[in-house]
Design a protein around this motif. Structure first.
Motif, PDB file in Angstrom:
ATOM      1  N   MET A  19      14.131  -7.971   7.352  1.00 23.38           N
ATOM      2  CA  MET A  19      13.038  -7.918   8.135  1.00 23.38           C
ATOM      3  C   MET A  19      13.545  -8.527   9.564  1.00 23.38           C
ATOM      4  N   ASP A  20      12.786  -7.662  10.520  1.00 23.62           N
ATOM      5  CA  ASP A  20      12.972  -8.461  11.932  1.00 23.62           C
ATOM      6  C   ASP A  20      12.488  -9.707  12.044  1.00 23.62           C
ATOM      7  N   ALA A  21      13.463 -10.656  12.766  1.00 24.69           N
ATOM      8  CA  ALA A  21      13.029 -12.001  12.788  1.00 24.69           C
ATOM      9  C   ALA A  21      11.728 -12.405  13.549  1.00 24.69           C
ATOM     10  N   ASN A  22      11.389 -11.685  14.393  1.00 22.45           N
ATOM     11  CA  ASN A  22      10.246 -11.800  14.998  1.00 22.45           C
ATOM     12  C   ASN A  22       9.009 -11.606  14.178  1.00 22.45           C
ATOM     13  N   LYS A  23       8.978 -10.424  13.236  1.00 17.58           N
ATOM     14  CA  LYS A  23       8.068 -10.032  12.306  1.00 17.58           C
ATOM     15  C   LYS A  23       7.800 -11.149  11.207  1.00 17.58           C
ATOM     16  N   LYS A  24       9.240 -11.677  10.722  1.00 18.93           N
ATOM     17  CA  LYS A  24       9.069 -12.702   9.767  1.00 18.93           C
ATOM     18  C   LYS A  24       8.407 -13.820  10.355  1.00 18.93           C
ATOM     19  N   GLU A  25       8.551 -14.442  11.493  1.00 16.72           N
ATOM     20  CA  GLU A  25       8.226 -15.405  12.032  1.00 16.72           C
ATOM     21  C   GLU A  25       6.603 -15.144  12.075  1.00 16.72           C
ATOM     22  N   ARG A  26       6.081 -14.260  12.590  1.00 14.80           N
ATOM     23  CA  ARG A  26       4.639 -13.822  12.816  1.00 14.80           C
ATOM     24  C   ARG A  26       4.031 -13.949  11.328  1.00 14.80           C
ATOM     25  N   ILE A  27       4.615 -13.281  10.361  1.00 18.88           N
ATOM     26  CA  ILE A  27       4.127 -13.549   9.053  1.00 18.88           C
ATOM     27  C   ILE A  27       3.820 -14.811   8.526  1.00 18.88           C
ATOM     28  N   LEU A  28       5.054 -15.682   8.906  1.00 23.93           N
ATOM     29  CA  LEU A  28       4.876 -17.124   8.372  1.00 23.93           C
ATOM     30  C   LEU A  28       4.314 -18.072   9.081  1.00 23.93           C
ATOM     31  N   SER A  36      -2.592 -12.049   4.175  1.00 23.52           N
ATOM     32  CA  SER A  36      -2.548 -10.575   4.473  1.00 23.52           C
ATOM     33  C   SER A  36      -1.617  -9.825   4.189  1.00 23.52           C
ATOM     34  N   TYR A  37      -0.230 -10.387   4.555  1.00 23.81           N
ATOM     35  CA  TYR A  37       0.938  -9.809   4.433  1.00 23.81           C
ATOM     36  C   TYR A  37       1.122  -9.607   2.774  1.00 23.81           C
ATOM     37  N   LEU A  38       0.958 -10.437   1.957  1.00 23.04           N
ATOM     38  CA  LEU A  38       0.982 -10.633   0.720  1.00 23.04           C
ATOM     39  C   LEU A  38       0.040  -9.702   0.058  1.00 23.04           C
ATOM     40  N   ASN A  39      -1.337  -9.548   0.531  1.00 20.51           N
ATOM     41  CA  ASN A  39      -2.132  -8.658  -0.087  1.00 20.51           C
ATOM     42  C   ASN A  39      -1.665  -7.215   0.263  1.00 20.51           C
ATOM     43  N   ASP A  40      -1.040  -6.748   1.243  1.00 15.87           N
ATOM     44  CA  ASP A  40      -0.778  -5.540   1.534  1.00 15.87           C
ATOM     45  C   ASP A  40       0.415  -5.154   0.502  1.00 15.87           C
ATOM     46  N   LYS A  41       1.193  -5.916   0.025  1.00 15.41           N
ATOM     47  CA  LYS A  41       2.338  -5.785  -0.926  1.00 15.41           C
ATOM     48  C   LYS A  41       1.756  -5.766  -2.331  1.00 15.41           C
ATOM     49  N   VAL A  42       0.597  -6.490  -2.540  1.00 14.49           N
ATOM     50  CA  VAL A  42       0.099  -6.264  -4.053  1.00 14.49           C
ATOM     51  C   VAL A  42      -0.599  -5.095  -4.129  1.00 14.49           C
ATOM     52  N   SER A  43      -1.431  -4.595  -3.050  1.00 19.19           N
ATOM     53  CA  SER A  43      -1.855  -3.360  -2.951  1.00 19.19           C
ATOM     54  C   SER A  43      -0.933  -2.225  -3.160  1.00 19.19           C
ATOM     55  N   ALA A  44       0.241  -2.342  -2.594  1.00 19.79           N
ATOM     56  CA  ALA A  44       1.134  -1.259  -2.752  1.00 19.79           C
ATOM     57  C   ALA A  44       1.791  -1.321  -3.818  1.00 19.79           C
ATOM     58  N   GLY A  45       1.891  -2.613  -4.547  1.00 17.88           N
ATOM     59  CA  GLY A  45       2.432  -2.667  -5.938  1.00 17.88           C
ATOM     60  C   GLY A  45       1.585  -1.978  -6.849  1.00 17.88           C
ATOM     61  N   LYS A  46       0.160  -2.150  -6.729  1.00 12.91           N
ATOM     62  CA  LYS A  46      -0.812  -1.445  -7.851  1.00 12.91           C
ATOM     63  C   LYS A  46      -0.751  -0.223  -7.483  1.00 12.91           C
ATOM     64  N   ARG A  47      -0.694   0.404  -6.373  1.00 19.27           N
ATOM     65  CA  ARG A  47      -0.509   1.826  -6.047  1.00 19.27           C
ATOM     66  C   ARG A  47       0.578   2.493  -6.826  1.00 19.27           C
ATOM     67  N   VAL A  48       1.671   1.822  -7.067  1.00 18.88           N
ATOM     68  CA  VAL A  48       2.773   2.409  -7.780  1.00 18.88           C
ATOM     69  C   VAL A  48       2.688   1.975  -9.259  1.00 18.88           C
ATOM     70  N   GLY A  49       1.645   1.605  -9.620  1.00 22.18           N
ATOM     71  CA  GLY A  49       1.311   1.230 -10.950  1.00 22.18           C
ATOM     72  C   GLY A  49       1.794  -0.192 -11.641  1.00 22.18           C
ATOM     73  N   LEU A  50       1.996  -1.154 -10.805  1.00 19.42           N
ATOM     74  CA  LEU A  50       2.687  -2.322 -11.224  1.00 19.42           C
ATOM     75  C   LEU A  50       1.284  -3.019 -11.744  1.00 19.42           C
ATOM     76  N   GLY A  51       1.519  -3.820 -12.934  1.00 16.93           N
ATOM     77  CA  GLY A  51       0.155  -4.765 -13.512  1.00 16.93           C
ATOM     78  C   GLY A  51       0.395  -6.076 -12.990  1.00 16.93           C
ATOM     79  N   GLU A  52      -0.459  -6.890 -13.382  1.00 16.93           N
ATOM     80  CA  GLU A  52      -0.638  -8.230 -12.824  1.00 16.93           C
ATOM     81  C   GLU A  52       0.723  -9.051 -13.085  1.00 16.93           C
ATOM     82  N   GLU A  53       1.125  -8.899 -14.289  1.00 12.43           N
ATOM     83  CA  GLU A  53       2.373  -9.464 -14.898  1.00 12.43           C
ATOM     84  C   GLU A  53       3.626  -9.116 -13.894  1.00 12.43           C
ATOM     85  N   GLN A  54       3.811  -7.874 -13.706  1.00  9.86           N
ATOM     86  CA  GLN A  54       4.621  -7.463 -12.724  1.00  9.86           C
ATOM     87  C   GLN A  54       4.706  -7.923 -11.550  1.00  9.86           C
ATOM     88  N   LEU A  55       3.370  -7.780 -10.961  1.00 14.31           N
ATOM     89  CA  LEU A  55       3.079  -8.537  -9.521  1.00 14.31           C
ATOM     90  C   LEU A  55       3.429  -9.978  -9.483  1.00 14.31           C
TER      91      LEU A  55
END
Length: 104
Positions: A19-28, A36-55
């Protein structure tokens, strides 16, 4: 195809390390941005079929990486890191579930 814990950990590490260092710094830097970043990743995981345990397992891998490689940028991240450090494997897993619920 199920991923092993090692494969998931390696994927998490590659993703964060590449990950770009500037992007990582903005996120953290800001906890709301981090959530918000984690929400995006959880949403993406759900779209590809990951369940709560896998998330939660993926969230554990991210938390492990952050605890080992990143300094907290704010008081919320510091609290999460401290809870992560004192928790045993089961407690960390439950905390990962709570993080997924928090950002969902």
């Amino acid at each position: 195809m199920a991923h092993t814990d090692q494969e998931t950990q390696s994927k998490v590490e590659r993703t964060v390390e590449n990950m770009d260092a500037n992007k990582k710094e903005r996120i953290l830097a800001d906890f709301d941005t981090f959530k918000s970043y984690l929400n995006d990743k959880v949403s993406a995981g759900k779209r590809v079929g990951l369940g709560e345990e896998q998330l939660a397992i993926a969230a554990e891998k991210v938390a492990d990486y952050l605890a080992k490689h990143e300094e907290p940028r704010n008081s919320e991240e510091k609290l999460l890191q401290e809870l992560w450090k004192v928790g045993d494997k089961e407690e960390r897993h439950k905390l990962a579930h709570m993080l997924v619920k928090l950002v969902d």
